[in-house]
Write a protein that holds these residues in place. Sequence first.
Motif, short mmCIF file in Angstrom:
data_model
loop_
_atom_site.label_atom_id
_atom_site.label_comp_id
_atom_site.label_asym_id
_atom_site.label_seq_id
_atom_site.Cartn_x
_atom_site.Cartn_y
_atom_site.Cartn_z
N THR A 188 66.77 15.04 -21.24
CA THR A 188 65.47 14.99 -21.89
C THR A 188 65.25 13.54 -22.33
N VAL A 189 64.10 13.00 -21.98
CA VAL A 189 63.87 11.58 -22.26
C VAL A 189 62.58 11.42 -23.03
N GLU A 190 62.62 10.57 -24.03
CA GLU A 190 61.39 10.27 -24.74
C GLU A 190 60.90 8.88 -24.33
N GLY A 191 59.62 8.79 -24.03
CA GLY A 191 59.04 7.51 -23.66
C GLY A 191 58.50 6.80 -24.88
N PRO A 192 58.20 5.52 -24.83
CA PRO A 192 58.40 4.69 -23.64
C PRO A 192 59.88 4.48 -23.34
N ALA A 193 60.21 4.62 -22.06
CA ALA A 193 61.61 4.47 -21.67
C ALA A 193 61.67 3.82 -20.30
N THR A 194 62.74 3.07 -20.09
CA THR A 194 63.00 2.53 -18.76
C THR A 194 64.37 3.01 -18.33
N LEU A 195 64.38 3.74 -17.23
CA LEU A 195 65.63 4.30 -16.72
C LEU A 195 65.87 3.72 -15.34
N VAL A 196 67.13 3.72 -14.93
CA VAL A 196 67.43 3.37 -13.55
C VAL A 196 68.31 4.48 -12.98
#
Lengths: 569, 194
Positions: A188-196
Amino acid sequence: MNKQNRQFDDRIWQAIDQRLSAEQWEQFQDELVNNLQFRDAYLKALRLTQALTELANTIGTSSELDSTKLADVAREIHRSPTHNTSRRYSWVPACLAAVAAIVLLWLAGSWLLPWSGRAGTEPAPFASTSPAEQETMLSGHAVLNRSVNVPWSEADAIYFPGDVLPGGEFHLPGGVIELDMFCGARVTVEGPATLVFLSDWVLEVRQGRLKATVPPVARGFTVQAADRRIVDLGTEFAVLVEPDGASVSVLDGEVELHSVGDPPRLLRQGDRWNLAGANTDDELVQSIEELEAALADGTRQALAREAAWEAASRTVEEDPRLIAYFPIARVYRDGQHGFSAAGPAAGSIEALLVGPVRSDWNRFGTQRTALEFQRLGARIRTHIPGEFSALTLACWARIDGLNNRYNALFMADGYENGEPHWQVRDDGRLMFSVMVDDSQKIEFFNERDQRVVRDAGLHRVYFTEPILDVSLQGKWLHLAASYDPTNRIVRQFVNGKIVSEHTIEPKFLVRQLRIGNAEIGNWGQPFRKTSWFAIRNLHGAIDELAIYGAALSPEEIAAIFEASKPAAY
Amino acid sequence: MVQTPGEEAANPADDPTYQHFVRLIVHSEPAIRRFIRSLMPSEVGVDDLVQETALESWQKFSHFLSTRTEEKEEEEFLRWALTIARFKVMSWQRNRNRDRMVFREEVIEALAETAAASEPEWKEELAAVESCLQSLPPAQRRLLLAVHRSGDSVSRIATETGTPQRKLYAQLYALRRILLDCVQSRLRGPLAHE
């Protein structure tokens, strides 16, 4: 890969293959000097070709390549889809399909279906019509499950639940998403986010907060953050990366923290560890609760959206211009054999499920009331009496594949004078047509097939540009077509926007429109003289078909779309 | 491969210094070759430059022997030979900058730095390419190998197979991209899932 990246990297290949002009060569050198990333990419690409040369030369003496007589290569190239004469478009089934979409887009360079064989389109080396020989390849490491309040911008890619997220860097502008890594870890990801997305097992977080839930099969799932590797040992953990600090917190089970030069460190349930900068621990745990709440909120939003649609739909059905209206989510319950139209025709028009029509989640994701026609005998039959001075057809459709040359949305049985056909061709064009004179035999030169074709009856098919590309596959779209004899205009719409407009030539003008027996999602051909029939079942689902005996204005179509769209649109 | 200028020994193979040199150059030659290729716009001239580098390394070998430290002799030799290679490449391109597309000096400098740094990873890279290649459908794999085999070219394959070059290049680029992506993700692969 976006278009710019592709050009970026095409130039690299062209440089390696010595295909740049003198001027391009100068620009290429400038880029090499000034752009470290570009230089790095060039050397990586060059080393790949060096490795391939080395392998080709060593394997070259073994049997594998010896069998690669040029004639074999030629055969293989000719068997590839660009040369395939049947040109059937086969979207691979189920989950692979979405992934294939990404790669195909990535490979294709064109937004059209890539191997449609027209001049100017690039071939896609992978997609195949004979799975035994070739296999479709894909790039991606995770699937999007849910998204809540994500402010996707039109300029960037928009992702819907069920979409495969492409490998490499991924930017989430805001909101909350839940994704499944292919290894099985749920994040589960909360933005703003930068993933690779580095692999099925490794996710790098450059910015943002996330929670990972890792079931036993996904043990070993690794999150990289602030130059550390957080290797999961079967657990639940949270990671926060902000410009001024990064931390990890173990919610359940254990994780192992790897950093260069240090022995791995074991973190247990309740442990928090500062990875970099300021201490952010308390905030992290608190934020995880917010994430959970946001996701639950997403479900509530979907239900609220559906409820809003339902209310709007009751207003729609009061429109006296409606001939037949099937708000399936309201009139159909899973397992029923048929349903009745709503609106003015309520009580007089019925729809019958014939054959293996299956139900799937509707566009709101709340009930299984979207009806699918995946199997070729599946169809919904109806009978719509009367004559009309104009027509508008509208529906929500989810098209999973354009497997047939023509794929039915709504088709009058006999295609007799004044009857409409509404379908999608395998190159992604919507087609709307009305029979003008079914007694004529027409011969014409078909540019696509480069031959003269005989057609039964005088009619005119109004095509849109190819709009259903692989990026829209599996997504709910609002489609509409209006036939307006008074103003002599045919308009077609996708998601409330006009996608084509044609003037009706006098020769093709039909003032008396009919439907009679008709099918949703397939084509019944009751007058055929043999047992053979054309396969036109829609590989996808249809919901909320509305048929008006009038030409709705573009503003009205846009309003219908707005009132009936799901939350993410 | 190496033309010795040795004057003392009638049969250079009997010269222990020469044998020492041969052992080192044989070991380093593939890396020198890759390095030189990285600084050149194409394969053209690469073989000659490898020869020239080897020759000059032999001519200056006594200087190397006097400055080296014993421990990591092979690594030291390679580093030293790459410096020689770099100058060879520069002068080669300087002499040809009028009649063909070559790299400017600043480009060679920039490339040399990055290329030398990535050399130690070559074995891993090669293994990754090989295994990624295995994951491709056989037809695509064969096409890639055929195109990259020394002595073959896209234009020849295009002509002999009657495929438009443009089409073949488009396929080739797409396949390389897939492979590159696969290689990169393999090289960055997780600790726990080798």
